[in-house]
Each structure stands twice: as C-alpha cells, then as structure tokens.
Design an enzyme around this catalytic site. Structure first.
Site, short mmCIF file in Angstrom:
data_model
loop_
_atom_site.label_atom_id
_atom_site.label_comp_id
_atom_site.label_asym_id
_atom_site.label_seq_id
_atom_site.Cartn_x
_atom_site.Cartn_y
_atom_site.Cartn_z
N LYS A 120 -51.80 29.42 -13.90
CA LYS A 120 -51.53 29.11 -12.52
C LYS A 120 -50.33 30.71 -11.82
CE LYS A 120 -48.18 27.54 -10.69
NZ LYS A 120 -47.37 26.27 -9.32
N ASP A 138 -53.48 24.47 -8.88
CA ASP A 138 -52.31 23.41 -8.46
C ASP A 138 -52.66 22.34 -8.54
OD1 ASP A 138 -52.32 23.49 -5.68
OD2 ASP A 138 -50.16 23.64 -4.89
#
Length: 208
Positions: A120, A138
């Site tokens: 991420k 996320d």
C-alpha cells in the site's frame, strides 16, 4: 460488475468528492513516504498531528538516519505501534541514504524492500509522489469496493488486482482517493449512511 456501471459509480464519486486527494500532509516525497509508513493502522489525522514536529527535527533522510528509534519515539508517541514505527522509519531513512543517495526511489520493488514499506505504501508513493496510476488498497478501499460490488474478494491483494481489472487505467489513482473519501464520509464500517449515499442506487448491497 459491468464496465458501464463501474463508470457511473466512479463518475458519481468524482462529483461527490471533486477534491479527493492524499490527506497526509507532506512537502516532498521523503515526507510522503514517512507519513504513509506511519499511517498504517492509524488515522491520517493523528499522523498529521505528529509529523510537523517530526519533520522540523528530521527534515532530511540523512538527519533521520542518524537518529535512534528512541530519539524518534517522543515525536510519534500518539500514533499506534509507535515503537515499531520508530524503528521502521529510522531504518527506512538509513536505507535511503545508504542505497539511494538520500532519494526515494520510483521503483516498486525498491520501495517494498525498504523497512516499513509494504504494498500500500509503495503504491501511494508512486501515485501521489511520482504521478503514476496506482490503486492502493487500505481499509476504506477494501471495505467500500467489496461492499458496493466493484469486486468480491476476501483479501487486500485480490481486491487490488480485481480493481485493476475493472477500473480504467487512467482512473486508478482517482478511484483510490474517491473510495477512501467515501469510506470516511459516508460508507462507514459499522453504520453506513445509505440514505445519504450518492451511489445508493448503484450499490450492490442496496440492490440485492
């Protein structure tokens, strides 16, 4: 989901959140990668409250690399997992200095090799810092994209891969930010505001 429906959802989200962008305050790519690394399992707000003093003290990778984790801890104590994150960002800074002449690399494999930098974080840095089209998944993106029916996946990686297949490439970064804003402002984890949702008529959850 049909591509025409995906487009309608993305268009509605863009209209609802025209200014959706990275909410982590930063002035350069070094500050961006540190802020994103600190944001794991905590809120952007708490990171933004901690980083001004941190970046004032350690405004370059070299200065942070020379610090000890114990030196850094007081600056990020309000953030969850601050002891681990202190070690990670000091290690990250040392790696930037030792391997990349103090510069943040614009290569995915190089980024994920850095301490505290996962998939991420690397995708956010490439998208926000270097202008690449990326989808960073996320908790908000994972929840919202699966809830509304863009994908039907059980983990983060498969969700990212599914979104990359269904979202037009030139809208990857845009969709990432729009889904985050929708998760924060409307499609909450425990009690989504379906009555006030801009995509309620398109949402799979509301139209089963």
């Amino acid at each position: 989901m049909r591509k025409d429906k995906v487009k309608k959802i993305l268009d509605e989200l863009k209209r609802e959140y025209p200014d959706a962008e990275c909410a982590l305050n930063h002035r350069n790519i070094y500050e961006l990668i540190v802020a994103v690394a600190l944001s794991a399992q905590t809120t952007d707000k708490s990171v933004n409250e901690a980083t001004p003093a941190l970046f004032k003290k350690y405004n370059t990778p070299l200065k942070l690399a020379k610090a000890s984790p114990e030196d850094v801890e007081p600056y990020i104590r309000r953030i969850g997992m601050y002891k681990t994150k202190s070690k990670n960002i000091v290690g990250l800074a040392k790696a930037l200095v030792d391997k990349y002449n103090g510069e943040v690399p614009n290569d995915y494999d190089a980024l994920v090799s850095l301490p505290g930098v996962g998939r991420k974080t690397a995708n956010v840095v490439l998208s926000v810092g270097f202008g690449e089209q990326r989808i960073a998944v996320d908790t908000h993106v994972f929840r919202v994209s699966n809830r509304i029916g863009l994908v039907h996946e059980s983990d983060v990686l498969k969700t990212e891969e599914g979104l990359m297949r269904i979202v037009p490439h030139d809208r990857w970064s845009e969709s990432h930010h729009s889904l985050i804003f929708h998760g924060r402002n409307c499609c909450h984890a425990r009690k989504p505001n379906c009555d006030g949702c801009c995509i309620s008529k398109l949402c799979e959850k509301n139209n089963l």
